[in-house]
Design a protein around this motif. Sequence first.
Motif, PDB file in Angstrom:
ATOM      1  N   UNK A   2       0.841  -1.214   0.000  1.00  0.00           N
ATOM      2  CA  UNK A   2       0.000   0.000   0.000  1.00  0.00           C
ATOM      3  C   UNK A   2       0.867   1.252   0.000  1.00  0.00           C
ATOM      4  N   UNK A   3       1.945   1.201   0.809  1.00  0.00           N
ATOM      5  CA  UNK A   3       2.830   2.363   0.887  1.00  0.00           C
ATOM      6  C   UNK A   3       3.518   2.582  -0.460  1.00  0.00           C
ATOM      7  N   UNK A   4       3.889   1.485  -1.117  1.00  0.00           N
ATOM      8  CA  UNK A   4       4.538   1.602  -2.429  1.00  0.00           C
ATOM      9  C   UNK A   4       3.576   2.245  -3.425  1.00  0.00           C
ATOM     10  N   UNK A   5       2.287   1.834  -3.363  1.00  0.00           N
ATOM     11  CA  UNK A   5       1.269   2.391  -4.284  1.00  0.00           C
ATOM     12  C   UNK A   5       1.167   3.910  -4.156  1.00  0.00           C
ATOM     13  N   UNK A   6       1.250   4.390  -2.885  1.00  0.00           N
ATOM     14  CA  UNK A   6       1.079   5.845  -2.705  1.00  0.00           C
ATOM     15  C   UNK A   6       2.421   6.576  -2.668  1.00  0.00           C
ATOM     16  N   UNK A   7       3.513   5.809  -2.916  1.00  0.00           N
ATOM     17  CA  UNK A   7       4.823   6.444  -3.031  1.00  0.00           C
ATOM     18  C   UNK A   7       5.320   7.050  -1.741  1.00  0.00           C
ATOM     19  N   UNK A   8       5.185   6.307  -0.630  1.00  0.00           N
ATOM     20  CA  UNK A   8       5.657   6.812   0.663  1.00  0.00           C
ATOM     21  C   UNK A   8       7.190   6.833   0.692  1.00  0.00           C
ATOM     22  N   UNK A   9       7.760   8.004   0.966  1.00  0.00           N
ATOM     23  CA  UNK A   9       9.217   8.140   0.997  1.00  0.00           C
ATOM     24  C   UNK A   9       9.751   7.887   2.402  1.00  0.00           C
ATOM     25  N   UNK A  10      10.846   7.113   2.537  1.00  0.00           N
ATOM     26  CA  UNK A  10      11.430   6.960   3.872  1.00  0.00           C
ATOM     27  C   UNK A  10      12.054   8.279   4.348  1.00  0.00           C
TER      28      UNK A  10
END
Length: 214
Positions: free
Chosen positions: A79-87
């Motif tokens: 899910x985080x990858x889908x919304x492009x969550x940056x570390x």
Amino acid sequence: MATIQEISEFLQKGRAKNVKALVEQALEEGCDPKEILNEGLLAGMMVIGEKFKNNEVFVPEVLVAARAMNAGITVLEPKLAEIGNEPVGRAVIGTVKGDLHDIGKNLVAMMLKGAGFEVHDLGVDVDADTFIQQAEETHADLICMSALLTTTMPNMKDVIDDLNSKGLRDKYIVMIGGAPINDAFAKQIGADYYTPDAATCAEVARKAVLDRAS
Ligand code: B1M
């Protein structure tokens, strides 16, 4: 209905199955994946980090909490990858050449993950070339080195010397730690930070990366 607070509480108790189930439920109910990550998983891990620093919990509790965090993150990751969550930032970490102790290094890696970093764990007996090559390849912000033997402490300096000779020193924040390390040694070899424990390392790392970005 799954609450974010419950996710944090189960994580602190190291209940991996509950954390996984609650994260799944929260997603099904439409909770924001970033909120689950920040207010549930990472917040829970921060509490454990603080307690560990204050000797209120010990290595086994940290390890089970980290396992619970990983169980939650595995569900969240797509899910985080889908919304492009940056570390917050990226770190390479390893125990230096000649040194096989990894319990403290693993704790530091877990706390860094818990603080929102993408962590590339290079393992033990890591030479200077590997630290630098992996930092370059992964676009790391931090190079984190651990040493437990007085005989392997000088190998931290080799990494910093090689960074200097390659003109890469300013590109990275260099953090060191381990039982025989102290502030004076960090200054002597030109590291940016010495921190005494895993929780402090994660706190200092987060601040250092955010300060650098601002
Ligand atoms: Co070894 N060992 N060991 N050992 N061992 C020590 C370090 C020693 C102090 C024991 C002693 O003699 N009292 C001693 C070193 C003496 C010295 O150098 N002055 C020693 C020795 C001599 C050796 C061997 C040479 C023994 C031999 O074979 N003759 C050998 C070396 C092997 C090698 O590395 N080449 C050896 C082997 C081993 C085992 C394999 C049996 C095992 C390691 C298992 C493993 O790691 N997978 C082992 C262990 C377990 C220890 C002790 C008992 C415990 C270390 C540990 O895990 N502590 C240790 C004695 C001791 O420290 N009391 C000892 C728990 C861990 C959570 O703490 O790693 O300090 P620590 O991490 C802390 C902080 O230091 C900090 O965060 C953690 C807590 O939050 N931290 C960082 C760590 N890295 C950081 C990085 C950071 C910031 C903080 O920023 C990047």
